[in-house]
Design an enzyme around this catalytic site. Structure first.
Site, PDB file in Angstrom:
ATOM      1  N   GLY A   1       5.769  43.902  43.231  1.00  0.00           N
ATOM      2  CA  GLY A   1       6.576  44.402  44.342  1.00  0.00           C
ATOM      3  C   GLY A   1       8.053  44.234  44.055  1.00  0.00           C
ATOM      4  O   GLY A   1       8.460  43.507  43.138  1.00  0.00           O
ATOM      5  N   CYS A   2       8.858  44.900  44.856  1.00  0.00           N
ATOM      6  CA  CYS A   2      10.300  44.901  44.624  1.00  0.00           C
ATOM      7  C   CYS A   2      10.909  43.533  44.938  1.00  0.00           C
ATOM      8  O   CYS A   2      11.587  42.931  44.085  1.00  0.00           O
ATOM      9  CB  CYS A   2      10.964  45.999  45.434  1.00  0.00           C
ATOM     10  SG  CYS A   2      10.471  46.080  47.166  1.00  0.00           S
ATOM     11  N   TYR A   3      10.691  43.020  46.146  1.00  0.00           N
ATOM     12  CA  TYR A   3      11.199  41.686  46.461  1.00  0.00           C
ATOM     13  C   TYR A   3      10.660  40.653  45.467  1.00  0.00           C
ATOM     14  O   TYR A   3      11.420  39.827  44.936  1.00  0.00           O
ATOM     15  CB  TYR A   3      10.812  41.272  47.886  1.00  0.00           C
ATOM     16  CG  TYR A   3      11.589  41.927  49.006  1.00  0.00           C
ATOM     17  CD1 TYR A   3      12.970  41.772  49.123  1.00  0.00           C
ATOM     18  CD2 TYR A   3      10.930  42.669  49.984  1.00  0.00           C
ATOM     19  CE1 TYR A   3      13.668  42.352  50.183  1.00  0.00           C
ATOM     20  CE2 TYR A   3      11.635  43.245  51.043  1.00  0.00           C
ATOM     21  CZ  TYR A   3      12.998  43.087  51.143  1.00  0.00           C
ATOM     22  OH  TYR A   3      13.687  43.650  52.196  1.00  0.00           O
TER      23      TYR A   3
END
Lengths: 346, 346, 346, 346
Positions: C148-150
């Site tokens: 995921g990005c975070y």
């Protein structure tokens, strides 16, 4: 205290009416409606209102509403407005309609640009509510067709030139740009943040935007002859504001200083029109949140064309602010009551 | 009518004071100053004011100004403020200083974070002007140190927890973010549109931001013991708004609903603090242009930490709005006079 | 030439994959799918692609697709991914899944945060694809769970500290902020331009954001013991970028310069991680459009806390760029192929 | 490998040249200059470049630079360019000048709009570098006057109509809008974030913008007769992009489909011009970061006017991208080398 209903309060013009009327000393908003959010406080739909305006949204039942209020603002989509306005009228309520439904005097023209009109018999009663041009009629009216946002900027921008017969009425080109609140609060991919942000584009190009018939109707009245315009709207990555850059050909050679004097005379004493000095041009940033229309006038000495630039906040002078200005006139209140809010800058 | 001077009116807090005071029924702004723009109407520096506030900017001559007004807002950079405030004080004028110069009670601390103080003898007189915590003192004061923007959001966000001894005072971490108007109107490359837009970054990281000493001073007073915090400011590509996300460790296990009840009791009757219901979080968009401070409280059940989020408009509750609130208190006027403007959304 | 399919190409990670792969010399995208836009050229959905990538979107028929390509990127919502990935696997295709479906090793944990897993037997095969930590495994894998990005920003930001046992693993607080493309292209009121613009807010506060389990899984592996974090995401009015500001308590007193040396050693030779010199902090603006992760490290001398700030472009290093980096590793290609694009500034 | 100098690398066109040339397989940037930042790595001025382009900025010493490189890009303000270009020319170096200094063939016209020209004898040698119109001449040239950003969008937008003698050359009105990077990186109040954000305004209205003479020069050449235009630029709150909405009167009645066919034929085979199908309009968002010029053509059936809308990225096709395209032609390289980057959306 005037008791006021806002019918269709879950859009951006609805919340703007609530914001403005909150500062109005003679108004109490006693009814707000929303089909999709009925039963919830309007402040749960618009948290900015929390603690100051927590009235519960109702379903739209015109008879019941009419019994509770003195005046009705309809902030509905077109068609939805004309489905309920006659009921309010029959019950003797003044109506200020923010939709397009009563703006076009000619039902056939309305039908061509929108759809068949449901109550064309009301059209002669409706007053196109632009106070700077029609103050006395508004004061007497029971039904106000509150002007569109683009039309307001264009009509105020061109009225002195057309009334003064300075320009060729066939030569008008309007290149206009609007902030994104003009597109409404509907959940559409085109209006998502990432689709709008960091982009600039035209839309509705080539004589198809629905604000054209009302602009042409009003400009034709000002010019005294029928006219057509070229109108190109653009979408700007910002919340609020309309800037219209308007080109036209004067009859002969003209000077900017003379035209500005003409505008100053035309709008002398107007509380919400600011004619800018020579060399100064308007920005939407300088009218944001206010009911002002700022107008700058220039002449392109090399081509002879007149260039008028007018700026408004589309949600205020282009919608809810002008609606309150009309309400003040209809109700015999001072025209600026509740509206003397300075622009929010930055 | 109170006659008011705004000293240093060419910055964003200056124009915001003018915007707010324009709606204030008991105030006339009779003097505005600007070193760089003296001789020009303030509306040529801020065209948003045109037609409503065209007063000419003067040079800063404290004695002459003091003779003309009842109360003075100093919206100057730090140091410049303490160079002129004593003159206004000597001439018996109430002063509301928006700079940092009188916020720190201890002259040595001020000296460490800023520079040597020029008139430390005035520090005991200055009241740190956060009405929710110090209403009575403000009403009696002649010199208000108007709080910084970040400090306002943090102090209001933490006061109930610290007063209620709910959290470990050593555990506070403040992660805050501000709109760009907080950086002022100086012509710096870092604040150019293209440098700020479409970016998000921290600055002043690691305990060096000058708002730290005033935050710690006030939080220590609330806690009853000295404390240090970790404070990280960020820059957001928007004009206005501060959001502080504040982390702390409670003494034992706590529930969000209990904490919210604590906040509601603490801020009961406060006109400008809105404690949000459980599950609702603030946004700067919902306080924009208003004097509200919105506060949401949550507990991270997995780690036990308390998370408080507070939102203000940095130019209103974080500066000029709070200054007017203080003025109202000092002058015996209703506290909300001129300040009951709803947020501008969108 | 590798033949590649992008399954679910009508979202922002889909178009970003197409943008990046267009510059990749060893890849031909031969199949793109979209349930809602099948039959239309992808360039009619994303006009930026016009003239360079006009391939027609197909329905998602896994068997037919598998026959045509060598490798599959699934850019679908969670659940939709695990409905089709097994078919691609059975047909011997390498899969890089950009959804959350294969990121959590433990099916029960997945079930708790998402829903019951449809093919838990694939979980042991899936490699969490963060090349800086797991390069060799990725090269051998057939199924990549693209992070995921975070999580990418947090894991890269904390890996050296946790591996080096510098900090207390229980003390981690992550305050993160994302551009709006992270919210996807779904037509929701919350993501409209006027709802996001000029506002800053937190969401998913209090330990409820679905990126938490994957962050904790990876950080626990790095720390060698299970840990929990506090994680607060915020929404920034910009298109792209994630900035994570990460707080933790070191075991003893530490110096920023020593920590930076640790980071430089840890990431020595990494093509896409830029450890910034002391005193320099990252901005999302400086990684926009690129596969970089910029990391700055500071110590708050007054409280002793370590503050790490990491910045990525959520659509590149946080999604599609990292997916291509993984593809390069899986296919034995140079890791930076197609990815050596400099950030677009401004 | 071509050795390249970028003279004046601390502005936005400088960093964009560095970004593009980084992806160019046949170029090595061996010299970058900046008066104000000499001695610092260019990546300290533009952190986006860190780790990929850390070359140190030099003072501008033309002779020394010329000895080290094959070709020179001058990205200086006007006047500064013509002070150094002759030296590069004398030393036999090809020059691509991004300033206005060699764009106007007539020295008197240049003098009227700018200031007296320092080396008018070079003007006949300079080729106005718009590859779509002048490919062969560019290939032979030693000095390229790289076109301005607005002019590129207007000239490409009108060339087919003027060459095809479809419109009255006296009827042209250009209403154009630019992102803020077009205003440069100078520290001016007008370009601060809070001054530009959330506003839309015109500037340089009435025939005074300095891009007019170069637009008129090129359009007159295309039309075969001298012509004047009305040109109104606007400032948009976004980083990049120019959209020109161009109005003109056709000789007789025309159809959009026929005009689009004309444009498709005119730009047949052009790698960077995308003529859009009927009913599709360009957006700056869809060319961002790329060398494309997107063109849409419409006819307002009600007024007969032709409306052409063209969109470019002002820093790419409007400056640095076109400069690299010119360099490729001058050096006998494939025209698209280093330039086949897809737009970054969102």
């Amino acid at each position: 205290m005037l008791k006021v209903a806002i019918v269709g309060a879950s859009g951006y013009t609805g919340v703007e009416l609530l914001r403005i009327l909150h500062s109005h000393p003679e108004v109490a908003v006693t009814c707000v409606t929303s089909e999709q959010s009925a039963g919830r406080p309007v402040s749960s739909v618009f948290p900015s209102l929390r603690g100051r305006c927590d009235i519960v949204l109702e379903n739209l039942e015109p008879v019941g509403i009419a019994e509770k209020v003195d005046i009705v603002f309809t902030a509905l989509p077109h068609k939805a407005a004309m489905e309920v306005v006659p009921t309010f009228m029959k019950m003797g309520k003044d109506v200020i309609d923010l939709s397009a439904d009563y703006r076009i005097h000619d039902a056939d023209t309305y039908g061509k640009w929108y759809e068949p009109h449901l109550n064309p018999e009301l059209l002669p009663e409706a007053v196109y509510g632009i106070p700077e041009l029609r103050r006395a009629e508004i004061a007497e009216a029971s039904l106000i067709a509150n002007p569109g946002c683009y039309p307001t900027s264009v009509i105020l921008g061109l009225a002195p030139l057309l009334k003064g017969k300075v320009i060729d009425p066939k030569s008008i080109i309007v290149d206009a740009a609007s902030g994104t609140s003009g597109a409404g609060r509907g959940a559409k991919v085109d209006n998502l943040y990432c689709e709008v942000n960091e982009g600039f584009r035209a839309y509705g190009v080539g004589g198809v935007h629905r604000h054209i018939p009302e602009i042409e109707q009003e400009l034709s009245l000002l010019a005294g002859i029928p006219l057509n315009i070229t109108f190109t709207p653009h979408l700007v990555p910002m919340d609020r504001g309309i800037l219209s850059t308007i080109y036209s050909q004067p009859g002969g050679s003209v000077k900017a200083s003379d035209l500005i004097a003409l505008y100053e005379a035309f709008y002398d004493g107007e509380p919400f029109v600011r004619v800018l000095p020579e060399g100064v041009l308007p920005s939407t940033a300088h009218v944001r949140g206010s009911n002002f229309c700022d107008i700058g006038v220039t002449v392109d000495q090399r081509t002879g064309r007149v260039i008028v630039i007018s700026a408004i906040d589309n949600l205020v002078k282009g919608a809810s602010g002008q609606a309150v200005q009309n309400m003040n006139l209809m109700c015999g209140l001072p025209e600026t009551l509740g509206l003397d809010l300075l622009p929010v800058f930055p």
